[in-house]
Design an enzyme around this catalytic site. Structure first.
Site, PDB file in Angstrom:
ATOM      1  N   CYS A 152       0.855  -1.202   0.000  1.00  0.00           N
ATOM      2  CA  CYS A 152       0.000   0.000   0.000  1.00  0.00           C
ATOM      3  C   CYS A 152       0.880   1.238   0.000  1.00  0.00           C
ATOM      4  O   CYS A 152       1.425   1.590  -1.029  1.00  0.00           O
ATOM      5  CB  CYS A 152      -1.022  -0.021   1.126  1.00  0.00           C
ATOM      6  N   SER A 153       1.048   1.866   1.144  1.00  0.00           N
ATOM      7  CA  SER A 153       1.763   3.140   1.143  1.00  0.00           C
ATOM      8  C   SER A 153       2.302   3.462   2.519  1.00  0.00           C
ATOM      9  O   SER A 153       2.353   4.614   2.904  1.00  0.00           O
ATOM     10  CB  SER A 153       0.823   4.249   0.702  1.00  0.00           C
TER      11      SER A 153
END
Lengths: 110, 229
Positions: B132-133
């Site tokens: 994801c991030s």
């Protein structure tokens, strides 16, 4: 940082709900990762510009999954907001009770 | 309702008014255009959760204000500059990043583990979150768009040198590249090499050279870098 105000609101909602123990940040990351993966599987790899749309989808998934709100209530509330915008004269703050009291004369005290 | 939230509504209204030039109804009334689908969904979520007492609007505003104005790569740059000028601090930072970072006043409320990765003449570290991030918010703020892109997330692991080349960073073949995949519980900050020719700079001047990209590992710090983070 946030291209539009709703992105900031969605960001803050996820962080605050997690801080309050409604889900762990690990659960958050897993849900967000699943949304990103699903988009890639649909053939829509994100260049980063649609990131907060996936963020929002993950947030809705966790909020409904944890029973904090249900899908029909979210949809009804979304429609209510859309209606509120349609029925609020230009220049007036948009508030939800415009819709809830739609038959009443507009509140000019705002 | 705080000032900020009124600003949010007003801003939404102003944007709506612009679109309204094309969307006035048949009565000619100047009503407001409806915000985008995601904006409405967020308003639905927020208003329902606030009504149920599950979130406090003031706390949301405070959090957004922090990320928009108080947290960012300048925090990480100060950590890096301190490590460059203070060997004892650097030792503490590498041994246990979170407490050393907290010494400078930057801390996370999420309790995730932080690790500082030291670059050297023969080792270069690159940070990614493949799923994801995940990103070290307290020291770098929120990630840039490219960090969140599917392209960076997938290619940083497969072809780190190619990715770095696109950022203008060409590393000699004898430099080992280490790629670190962040998770919700483990975040990384790269401690870049102090550039040559900076012996006379103050800690503040050094901090000004340190860029966000260097602390993610897609750039080096040079005596001429800085100012872009």
């Amino acid at each position: 940082m946030f291209a539009e105000p709703w992105q900031a609101q969605a960001f803050a909602l996820a962080v605050k709900l997690s801080e309050q123990g409604h889900f762990t940040w690990k659960e958050w990351a897993e849900t967000l990762a699943a949304e990103l993966k699903a988009a890639e599987d649909r053939g829509q790899p994100d260049d980063g510009s649609r990131y907060y749309e996936h963020w929002l989808a993950a947030l809705e998934r966790l909020v409904t999954g944890r029973g904090l709100a249900d899908r029909p209530a979210l949809l009804a509330r979304k429609d209510a907001w859309a209606d509120a915008y349609r029925h609020t004269p230009h220049g007036k703050p948009v508030v939800l009770n415009v819709v809830l009291n739609r038959d009443a004369p507009p509140d000019t005290s705002l | 309702m705080s000032t900020r939230r009124r600003d949010f509504l007003a801003a939404t209204g102003a944007a709506a008014a612009e679109g309204n030039l094309h969307a006035q109804d048949s009565h000619g009334h100047d009503h407001q255009a409806v915000p985008s689908d995601p904006a409405l969904r967020v308003k639905a979520l927020e208003s329902l959760l606030v009504e149920k007492g599950l979130v406090d609007p003031a706390a949301l505003d405070a959090l957004i204000d922090t990320f928009e104005h108080k947290v960012g790569p300048r925090n990480g740059a100060r950590v890096v500059a301190r490590a460059w000028v203070d060997p004892a601090y650097k030792q503490r930072l590498l041994a246990g990043a979170a407490p050393a970072i907290a010494e400078l006043g930057y801390s996370s409320q999420h309790g995730e583990h932080m690790v500082v990765l030291e670059n050297g003449p023969k080792v270069h570290n690159l940070v990614v979150c493949t799923l994801c991030s995940c990103y070290p918010w307290p020291v770098l703020g929120l990630p840039p768009v490219w960090y969140k892109s599917a392209a960076y997330r997938s290619r940083a692991v497969i072809d780190p040198r190619g990715v770095m080349r696109e950022f203008g960073l060409e590393l000699p073949e004898d430099v080992e590249v280490r790629v670190w995949d962040s998770t919700a519980e483990l975040r990384y900050l790269v401690l870049p090499e102090r550039p040559a020719g900076t012996a006379n700079l103050s800690e503040d001047q050094l901090a000004a050279l340190v860029t966000r990209d260097a602390m993610v590992g897609v750039a080096k710090v040079t005596a001429a870098s800085g100012g872009q983070a």
